[in-house]
Design a protein around this motif. Structure first.
Motif, mmCIF file in Angstrom:
data_model
loop_
_atom_site.group_PDB
_atom_site.id
_atom_site.type_symbol
_atom_site.label_atom_id
_atom_site.label_comp_id
_atom_site.label_asym_id
_atom_site.label_seq_id
_atom_site.Cartn_x
_atom_site.Cartn_y
_atom_site.Cartn_z
ATOM 1 N N VAL A 26 0.814 -1.223 0.000
ATOM 2 C CA VAL A 26 0.000 0.000 0.000
ATOM 3 C C VAL A 26 0.846 1.272 0.000
ATOM 4 O O VAL A 26 0.331 2.348 -0.321
ATOM 5 N N GLU A 27 2.134 1.182 0.347
ATOM 6 C CA GLU A 27 2.986 2.365 0.346
ATOM 7 C C GLU A 27 3.603 2.620 -1.023
ATOM 8 O O GLU A 27 4.321 3.598 -1.215
ATOM 9 N N ASN A 28 3.332 1.748 -1.976
ATOM 10 C CA ASN A 28 3.855 1.892 -3.321
ATOM 11 C C ASN A 28 2.830 2.602 -4.194
ATOM 12 O O ASN A 28 1.743 2.085 -4.442
ATOM 13 N N SER A 29 3.167 3.793 -4.658
ATOM 14 C CA SER A 29 2.200 4.607 -5.397
ATOM 15 C C SER A 29 1.816 3.978 -6.733
ATOM 16 O O SER A 29 0.675 4.128 -7.181
ATOM 17 N N ALA A 30 2.767 3.290 -7.358
ATOM 18 C CA ALA A 30 2.449 2.646 -8.639
ATOM 19 C C ALA A 30 1.395 1.566 -8.451
ATOM 20 O O ALA A 30 0.483 1.431 -9.274
ATOM 21 N N PHE A 31 1.506 0.802 -7.364
ATOM 22 C CA PHE A 31 0.503 -0.217 -7.078
ATOM 23 C C PHE A 31 -0.843 0.427 -6.794
ATOM 24 O O PHE A 31 -1.885 -0.031 -7.287
ATOM 25 N N ARG A 32 -0.837 1.518 -6.034
ATOM 26 C CA ARG A 32 -2.092 2.181 -5.654
ATOM 27 C C ARG A 32 -2.808 2.753 -6.876
ATOM 28 O O ARG A 32 -4.040 2.922 -6.843
ATOM 29 N N SER A 33 -2.063 3.052 -7.924
ATOM 30 C CA SER A 33 -2.673 3.707 -9.087
ATOM 31 C C SER A 33 -3.000 2.742 -10.220
ATOM 32 O O SER A 33 -3.440 3.173 -11.289
ATOM 33 N N ILE A 34 -2.805 1.433 -10.011
ATOM 34 C CA ILE A 34 -3.126 0.462 -11.057
ATOM 35 C C ILE A 34 -4.608 0.536 -11.416
ATOM 36 O O ILE A 34 -5.474 0.541 -10.544
ATOM 37 N N ASN A 35 -4.883 0.588 -12.704
ATOM 38 C CA ASN A 35 -6.252 0.485 -13.197
ATOM 39 C C ASN A 35 -6.409 -0.923 -13.765
ATOM 40 O O ASN A 35 -6.131 -1.157 -14.943
ATOM 41 N N GLN A 36 -6.811 -1.847 -12.929
ATOM 42 C CA GLN A 36 -6.821 -3.262 -13.283
ATOM 43 C C GLN A 36 -7.846 -3.582 -14.359
ATOM 44 O O GLN A 36 -9.030 -3.279 -14.210
ATOM 45 N N ASP A 37 -7.375 -4.164 -15.448
ATOM 46 C CA ASP A 37 -8.266 -4.614 -16.515
ATOM 47 C C ASP A 37 -8.700 -6.042 -16.187
ATOM 48 O O ASP A 37 -7.911 -6.973 -16.250
ATOM 49 N N MET A 38 -9.958 -6.216 -15.846
ATOM 50 C CA MET A 38 -10.439 -7.520 -15.404
ATOM 51 C C MET A 38 -10.791 -8.442 -16.569
ATOM 52 O O MET A 38 -10.895 -9.651 -16.393
ATOM 53 N N SER A 39 -10.958 -7.879 -17.767
ATOM 54 C CA SER A 39 -11.328 -8.713 -18.905
ATOM 55 C C SER A 39 -10.175 -9.627 -19.296
ATOM 56 O O SER A 39 -9.066 -9.175 -19.556
ATOM 57 N N GLY A 40 -10.429 -10.907 -19.274
ATOM 58 C CA GLY A 40 -9.413 -11.882 -19.642
ATOM 59 C C GLY A 40 -8.338 -12.095 -18.596
ATOM 60 O O GLY A 40 -7.332 -12.764 -18.868
ATOM 61 N N LEU A 41 -8.531 -11.547 -17.392
ATOM 62 C CA LEU A 41 -7.503 -11.652 -16.352
ATOM 63 C C LEU A 41 -7.209 -13.097 -15.992
ATOM 64 O O LEU A 41 -6.049 -13.527 -15.974
ATOM 65 N N HIS A 42 -8.251 -13.868 -15.709
ATOM 66 C CA HIS A 42 -8.043 -15.242 -15.263
ATOM 67 C C HIS A 42 -7.442 -16.100 -16.375
ATOM 68 O O HIS A 42 -6.567 -16.936 -16.123
ATOM 69 N N GLU A 43 -7.888 -15.882 -17.599
ATOM 70 C CA GLU A 43 -7.329 -16.635 -18.728
ATOM 71 C C GLU A 43 -5.867 -16.267 -18.942
ATOM 72 O O GLU A 43 -5.038 -17.132 -19.248
ATOM 73 N N GLY A 44 -5.540 -14.985 -18.750
ATOM 74 C CA GLY A 44 -4.161 -14.539 -18.907
ATOM 75 C C GLY A 44 -3.243 -15.122 -17.860
ATOM 76 O O GLY A 44 -2.111 -15.516 -18.153
ATOM 77 N N ILE A 45 -3.718 -15.193 -16.620
ATOM 78 C CA ILE A 45 -2.917 -15.782 -15.543
ATOM 79 C C ILE A 45 -2.682 -17.256 -15.811
ATOM 80 O O ILE A 45 -1.560 -17.767 -15.655
ATOM 81 N N GLU A 46 -3.721 -17.954 -16.238
ATOM 82 C CA GLU A 46 -3.580 -19.383 -16.527
ATOM 83 C C GLU A 46 -2.561 -19.611 -17.637
ATOM 84 O O GLU A 46 -1.708 -20.500 -17.538
ATOM 85 N N ALA A 47 -2.616 -18.787 -18.679
ATOM 86 C CA ALA A 47 -1.685 -18.938 -19.796
ATOM 87 C C ALA A 47 -0.259 -18.594 -19.376
ATOM 88 O O ALA A 47 0.696 -19.245 -19.804
ATOM 89 N N SER A 48 -0.098 -17.601 -18.528
ATOM 90 C CA SER A 48 1.239 -17.165 -18.121
ATOM 91 C C SER A 48 1.873 -18.118 -17.123
ATOM 92 O O SER A 48 3.095 -18.300 -17.121
ATOM 93 N N GLU A 49 1.053 -18.751 -16.287
ATOM 94 C CA GLU A 49 1.594 -19.673 -15.296
ATOM 95 C C GLU A 49 2.000 -21.004 -15.911
ATOM 96 O O GLU A 49 2.949 -21.651 -15.487
ATOM 97 N N GLY A 50 1.262 -21.455 -16.922
ATOM 98 C CA GLY A 50 1.598 -22.711 -17.576
ATOM 99 C C GLY A 50 1.411 -23.874 -16.616
ATOM 100 O O GLY A 50 0.775 -23.775 -15.563
ATOM 101 N N GLY A 51 2.017 -25.006 -16.936
ATOM 102 C CA GLY A 51 1.891 -26.181 -16.072
ATOM 103 C C GLY A 51 0.608 -26.936 -16.338
ATOM 104 O O GLY A 51 -0.385 -26.385 -16.806
ATOM 105 N N LYS A 52 0.643 -28.213 -16.049
ATOM 106 C CA LYS A 52 -0.521 -29.074 -16.274
ATOM 107 C C LYS A 52 -1.349 -29.096 -15.005
ATOM 108 O O LYS A 52 -1.288 -30.016 -14.201
#
Length: 239
Positions: A212-238
């Motif tokens: 919370v003390e990091n201003s860049a984190f506090r200012s993130i405008n999170q795009d929720m569209s495709g977030l879960h699919e993107g995480i799954e693709a980036s993490e890989g693994g079976k």
């Protein structure tokens, strides 16, 4: 009470914020065992028996002794045998791991897996260090180097996260590997072993710590569209 402590979220890495926001020294107040990545998504980290190891993008494993080194994302816990179930896994691979552990009923709980032995094969990837302006985690995943080792002795360590916490963490298994000789490590994409032993620790308390003390984190405008699919693709693994 058993507690899992996580600093940062995978969603923030997807949102191109990868600066280190917690020190190893601070993390160790919350656990002696776990996984993570260093500032700028620099490699794959494994915390084992209170020591910190990093696999960098050349495939080299480094013993990190500077406890002021920072991480943007890490998950740790105290490895307590008294609150763990002992495991003896035979003919196990990433693709059947959840089925083999189905009797442990972990689908809706956070749990830590730590197993050791001789692995027939381990396939890992290692994220290369990024500089500002950071790309997304998914972009990094598409160009990360991969390594493979056969007949390697070592420790497989990581966490199972319930699907409902997707975005905070990676639903399913997030595993790292460290060989006994500290020459091979990384984020696990696949593995197989004839027989390995270890423990499964289930947590009844999950602490999500935010920078919370990091201003860049506090200012993130999170795009929720495709977030879960993107995480799954980036993490890989079976998973």
């Amino acid at each position: 009470m058993t507690t899992l402590y996580q600093h940062g979220t995978l969603a923030q890495l997807m949102a191109k914020e990868m600066a280190g926001t917690i020190t190893i020294q601070e993390l160790k107040k919350h656990g002696d065992t776990g996984i993570g990545t260093l500032d700028g998504l620099d490699g794959e980290v494994i915390f084992l028996a209170g020591e910190t190891y990093q696999a960098d993008s050349t495939g080299t494993v480094n013993h990190i002794t500077n406890e002021l080194t920072t991480l943007p994302f890490a998950t740790v816990h105290f490895d307590e045998l008294a609150t763990s179930s002992e495991l003896n896994l035979n003919k196990v691979a990433f693709e059947n791991l959840s089925d083999i552990l189905s009797n442990q009923q972990i689908t809706n709980v956070f749990s830590a897996l730590k197993v050791h032995g001789q692995f027939s094969r381990v396939h890992v990837r290692i994220a290369p260090k990024q500089s500002r302006p950071y790309p997304s985690l998914l972009e990094v995943a598409q160009m990360q180097p991969e390594f493979e080792r056969e007949n390697v002795a070592g420790t497989l360590l990581g966490y199972y996260s319930p699907a409902v916490f997707g975005g905070v963490s990676a639903p399913g298994w997030h595993l790292h590997f460290l060989s006994d000789d500290h020459t091979f490590a990384g984020h696990v994409l696949d593995f197989s072993a004839v027989s390995i032993i270890g423990t499964l620790q289930i947590f009844d308390d999950f602490i999500q710590h935010l920078p919370v003390e990091n201003s860049a984190f506090r200012s993130i405008n999170q795009d929720m569209s495709g977030l879960h699919e993107g995480i799954e693709a980036s993490e890989g693994g079976k998973r």
